[in-house]
Structure formats: structure tokens, C-alpha cells
Design a protein around this motif. Structure first.
Motif, short mmCIF file in Angstrom:
data_model
loop_
_atom_site.label_atom_id
_atom_site.label_comp_id
_atom_site.label_asym_id
_atom_site.label_seq_id
_atom_site.Cartn_x
_atom_site.Cartn_y
_atom_site.Cartn_z
N GLU A 25 10.18 0.77 0.19
CA GLU A 25 11.37 0.24 0.87
C GLU A 25 12.08 1.34 1.65
N ARG A 26 12.13 2.50 1.04
CA ARG A 26 12.78 3.63 1.72
C ARG A 26 12.06 3.95 3.03
N ARG A 27 10.73 3.91 2.97
CA ARG A 27 9.95 4.22 4.17
C ARG A 27 10.18 3.18 5.26
N TYR A 28 10.29 1.92 4.87
CA TYR A 28 10.56 0.86 5.86
C TYR A 28 11.88 1.13 6.58
N GLU A 29 12.90 1.48 5.79
CA GLU A 29 14.20 1.75 6.41
C GLU A 29 14.12 2.92 7.37
N GLU A 30 13.42 3.96 6.90
CA GLU A 30 13.28 5.16 7.73
C GLU A 30 12.60 4.83 9.05
N ILE A 31 11.49 4.09 8.98
CA ILE A 31 10.72 3.79 10.20
C ILE A 31 11.46 2.79 11.08
N ASN A 32 12.11 1.80 10.47
CA ASN A 32 12.86 0.83 11.28
C ASN A 32 13.92 1.52 12.12
N GLN A 33 14.48 2.57 11.55
CA GLN A 33 15.50 3.32 12.32
C GLN A 33 14.88 4.19 13.39
N LYS A 34 13.78 4.85 13.05
CA LYS A 34 13.22 5.84 13.98
C LYS A 34 12.38 5.22 15.07
N ILE A 35 11.70 4.10 14.76
CA ILE A 35 10.75 3.54 15.74
C ILE A 35 11.08 2.05 15.96
N PRO A 37 10.28 -0.34 18.07
CA PRO A 37 9.23 -1.38 18.23
C PRO A 37 8.63 -1.80 16.89
N ILE A 38 8.53 -0.84 15.98
CA ILE A 38 7.99 -1.20 14.65
C ILE A 38 9.00 -2.07 13.90
N ALA A 39 10.29 -1.77 14.08
CA ALA A 39 11.32 -2.60 13.44
C ALA A 39 11.17 -4.05 13.90
N GLU A 40 10.88 -4.22 15.19
CA GLU A 40 10.69 -5.59 15.72
C GLU A 40 9.48 -6.26 15.08
N ILE A 41 8.39 -5.49 15.00
CA ILE A 41 7.18 -6.04 14.38
C ILE A 41 7.47 -6.43 12.93
N ASN A 42 8.18 -5.56 12.22
CA ASN A 42 8.49 -5.85 10.82
C ASN A 42 9.32 -7.12 10.69
N SER A 80 1.36 -1.61 14.93
CA SER A 80 2.33 -0.84 14.15
C SER A 80 1.68 0.46 13.62
N SER A 81 0.44 0.34 13.10
CA SER A 81 -0.24 1.55 12.60
C SER A 81 -0.47 2.55 13.72
N SER A 82 -0.86 2.03 14.90
CA SER A 82 -1.15 2.98 15.97
C SER A 82 0.15 3.65 16.44
N LEU A 83 1.26 2.88 16.40
CA LEU A 83 2.55 3.50 16.76
C LEU A 83 2.92 4.59 15.75
N LYS A 86 1.12 7.60 16.50
CA LYS A 86 1.66 8.21 17.73
C LYS A 86 2.91 9.02 17.43
N TYR A 87 3.69 8.54 16.46
CA TYR A 87 4.92 9.25 16.11
C TYR A 87 4.70 10.31 15.02
N GLY A 88 3.41 10.57 14.73
CA GLY A 88 3.11 11.66 13.79
C GLY A 88 3.11 11.25 12.32
N TYR A 89 3.13 9.94 12.04
CA TYR A 89 3.05 9.49 10.63
C TYR A 89 1.62 9.08 10.30
N PRO A 90 1.22 9.13 9.02
CA PRO A 90 -0.09 8.58 8.65
C PRO A 90 -0.10 7.07 8.93
N ALA A 91 -1.29 6.53 9.32
CA ALA A 91 -1.37 5.12 9.69
C ALA A 91 -0.99 4.20 8.53
N ASP A 92 -1.18 4.67 7.31
CA ASP A 92 -0.87 3.80 6.15
C ASP A 92 0.50 4.12 5.55
N TYR A 93 1.36 4.71 6.36
CA TYR A 93 2.67 5.16 5.85
C TYR A 93 3.48 4.01 5.26
N LEU A 94 3.29 2.81 5.80
CA LEU A 94 4.10 1.68 5.31
C LEU A 94 3.40 0.84 4.24
#
Ligand SMILES: Nc1ncnc2c1ncn2[C@@H]1O[C@H](COP(=O)(O)OP(=O)(O)O)[C@@H](O)[C@H]1O
Ligand SMILES: [Mg+2]
Ligand SMILES: [Zn+2]
Length: 328
Positions: A25-35, A37-42, A80-83, A86-94
Motif C-alpha cells: 500500500e505504501r508503494r502504491y501511494e508513493e508511485i501514485n504521487q510520483k507518476i 499516469p500510473i495513478a490513472e491506470i491504478n 504501468s510496468s514499463s512506466l 522508465k522512472y527507474g523502479y523495478p517492473a514488479d515494484y507494485l
């Protein structure tokens, strides 16, 4: 009342699951804030179940629409994984990262205990047993050979003999594997048998092996209690003793010679030899005393298979006491 070993193990596994989910859940919040387009996908993915309800309610070609929705979701996830990368996170970060992917930290696989739960039960059982052993009190570094200097025993140079044993113990601990030999430490009391056994235990535990150390009296009384059903039904001390990577039985010979004890000792020694697992036994008994006190089938195994080391010198407990009096 002590919590049962099983309960404690299950709680540990399930708290891993909660930790994994909280971190997710923490990672979702972090990514929704930083990226964004991923927030939209989520947000789109989060609407999936209500979309399915709508499709079902509206009727029409339900199968096809659900198929399409699934495809969209898959594509969105890939995007979302490819984004992420692109932002320097592992593809399975979420993804949720469980300690045990097999049971997703529930402790159960197809209705039976998962290996991770079994392992945790054993680990807790072992640490409860070792709690009384004061493993931290003895180390190779505070074992001094000075105490044996200038002492002879039946014409043997105690220093030379004990230096040999000390080196054997250090090597044994540092090169320990489950295929290491079994050892018999014998000799009078106060010569360092328990000290060296504990030093070995400590080192081998640090290497990540399951080690059980205790006096034979404690272990036998624990096994006996469970045998006659007055104890935690989930604790199976005997099973742990039979399968620990290293078992250290201290003070053989101090136990009562009941038929239960005799057969349990035989069972432990014999089963562990059959399984090829190492055991260290220490005793204040002399060789002839061991022969007099135990059955042939135990003796033959101890003498034929165990590497035996005779501790000699003068009682170090007494020497230490004398020294401390001399100083003060
Ligand atoms: N070589 C040694 N150097 C320092 N302390 C020792 C040494 N040998 C034994 N001791 C200490 O003396 C006491 C008795 O030793 P212990 O290992 O219990 O003897 P044993 O098991 O042979 O009866 C313990 O407090 C132990 O830490
Ligand atoms: Mg001892
Ligand atoms: Zn598991």
C-alpha cells in the motif's frame, strides 16, 4: 500460560503477510504521487469490479465485454510496468512481495501446513529450548589455554592435549556441515567441556544451522513430559532433537537410569547416526564408567562412531576462584 509454539509461529507468518501488504500500500501511494499516469491506470484498475457489475447488469454480450475489459487491464498493467522501469523502479515494484510466495504468507498450502510454517515452528521450538542455555556466556575467545600450562595428568602434558582439543573444536565449528562427525567430550568436571560445547553451538548457530544445546536432564524431562501428555500438544521436542542440524547433549550420566531415559537416549543417538546428523555429547564419566553404566548397544555406537576427546587438567572453576581470592 505460555503461548503455544504453533500459535506463535502462525502469528509470525501472518504478521509477515500484513507487513507485505502494508508495504504494498505504501508503494502504491508513493508511485501514485510520483507518476501520475500510473495513478490513472491504478484508478482504472480499481474500477474493474464495478465495471463488471455494470456489464452484467446491462446484459448483452457479457463474455465479449468482460474479455475486452480483461485485455484492457492487461495492457494497462504492462504499460504501468514499463512506466515504472522508465522512472527507474523495478517492473514488479507494485506487486505484493511475500516472504513465502508459495503460501503468500498464510502458512497454508492446499489446506496443509506450508514449509515456511513448519520451519518457523521448529525455529521457535529450538530457540525456546536454547533460552536457558546462556549461549552468550561462552566463546572461543574467552577460552584460555593458560590454565593447563605446567599441569600434567597421568604423565600427559595437559597444555598440549587441551591445545589439540581446542583447535579441533574451533575447526569443527568453522567448517561445520550436517555431515560433520559426532564428538564425545569426556573428562573430570571443570575442564571446559561445557564451555567448548557452547562455543561450538554459538558459532554454528551464527552460520545459520539449527542447533539444540541442553543438559541431558532438561531434555529428557521435556521429552518425558510430552510423552505423557502434560505439555503443549504442538511442541514435539523429541522430533526436534532427532532432526536438529547439530544436537549437543551435555552431562550424559547425570540422568536417572529409568527405562524411559535409557531407551530415549538410545533412540536419539541411534536415529541421528542413521540420519547422518552430528551430535556432541559431553560427560564427566570415565571410559570404564560409561561402559558400566550404559547398555552395549549405546556404548558400541558411542565408542565406534563418535570421535572422542579426553579433557585433562585441574578444575578451572577452582583455579578461577583461587585467582579471584588472590587478587582481592
Ligand atoms: N580454558 C578455559 N578458559 C577459561 N574459562 C574456562 C576454561 N575452561 C573452563 N572454563 C570456565 O570454567 C568453568 C567450568 O567449565 P565447564 O566448561 O563448565 O567445565 P565442564 O563442563 O568440563 O565441567 C566455566 O565457568 C567455564 O567458563
Ligand atoms: Mg559441563
Ligand atoms: Zn509458506
Amino acid at each position: 500460560m505460555i503461548e503455544s509454539v504453533f500459535q506463535q509461529a502462525l502469528q509470525e507468518i501472518q504478521s509477515r503477510r500484513i507487513r507485505a501488504q502494508t508495504e504494498n500500500e505504501r508503494r502504491y501511494e508513493e508511485i501514485n504521487q510520483k507518476i501520475p499516469p500510473i495513478a490513472e491506470i491504478n484508478a482504472q484498475l480499481a474500477r474493474t469490479s464495478s465495471r463488471i457489475f455494470e456489464i452484467l447488469r446491462e446484459g448483452g454480450n457479457v463474455q465479449e465485454q468482460i474479455g475486452q475489459l480483461r485485455l484492457q487491464n492487461e495492457q494497462a498493467q504492462q504499460f504501468s510496468s514499463s512506466l515504472l522501469t522508465k522512472y527507474g523502479y523495478p517492473a514488479d515494484y507494485l506487486d505484493i512481495h511475500y516472504t513465502c510466495e508459495k503460501c503468500q504468507d498464510t502458512g497454508y498450502c492446499n489446506g496443509v501446513y506450508c514449509d515456511c510454517l513448519r520451519h518457523e515452528i521448529a525455529a521457535i521450538g529450538i530457540s525456546r529450548m536454547n533460552r536457558t542455555a546462556q549461549l552468550n556466556l561462552c566463546d572461543f575467545s574467552d577460552f584460555s589455554l593458560d590454565y593447563y600450562k605446567g599441569v600434567t595428568d597421568e604423565d600427559k602434558d595437559c597444555y598440549a592435549e587441551m591445545a589439540k582439543i581446542y583447535n579441533v573444536a574451533v575447526d569443527y565449528a568453522s567448517s561445520f556441515t550436517k555431515a560433520s562427525p559426532s564428538l564425545l567430550f569426556y573428562g573430570a568436571s571443570g575442564l571446559g567441556k561445557t564451555h567448548l560445547s557452547l562455543a561450538i553451538a554459538k558459532k554454528v548457530i551464527e552460520k545459520g544451522y539449527d542447533v539444540i544445546y541442553d543438559s541431558i536432564i532438561n531434555l529428557l524431562s521435556q521429552v518425558e513430559k510430552e510423552h505423557f501428555g502434560r505439555s503443549d500438544p504442538e511442541a514435539d521436542t523429541l522430533a526436534l532433537l532427532l532432526k536438529a542440524d547439530l544436537l549437543i547433549l551435555d552431562d550424559l550420566g547425570t540422568e536417572f537410569r529409568t527405562s524411559f531415559n535409557v531407551s530415549t537416549i538410545y533412540n536419539i543417538i541411534n536415529t541421528r547416526l542413521n540420519r547422518g546428523l552430528p551430535t556432541i555429547i559431553s560427560t564427566n564419566l570415565t571410559y570404564p564408567e560409561i561402559s558400566q553404566n550404559y547398555e552395549k548397544r549405546i556404548i558400541s555406537r558411542l565408542f565406534a562412531v563418535y570421535e572422542s576427546y579426553h579433557f585433562i587438567g585441574s578444575d578451572i572453576r577452582l583455579l578461577k576462584k583461587k585467582n579471584s581470592h588472590a587478587r582481592f
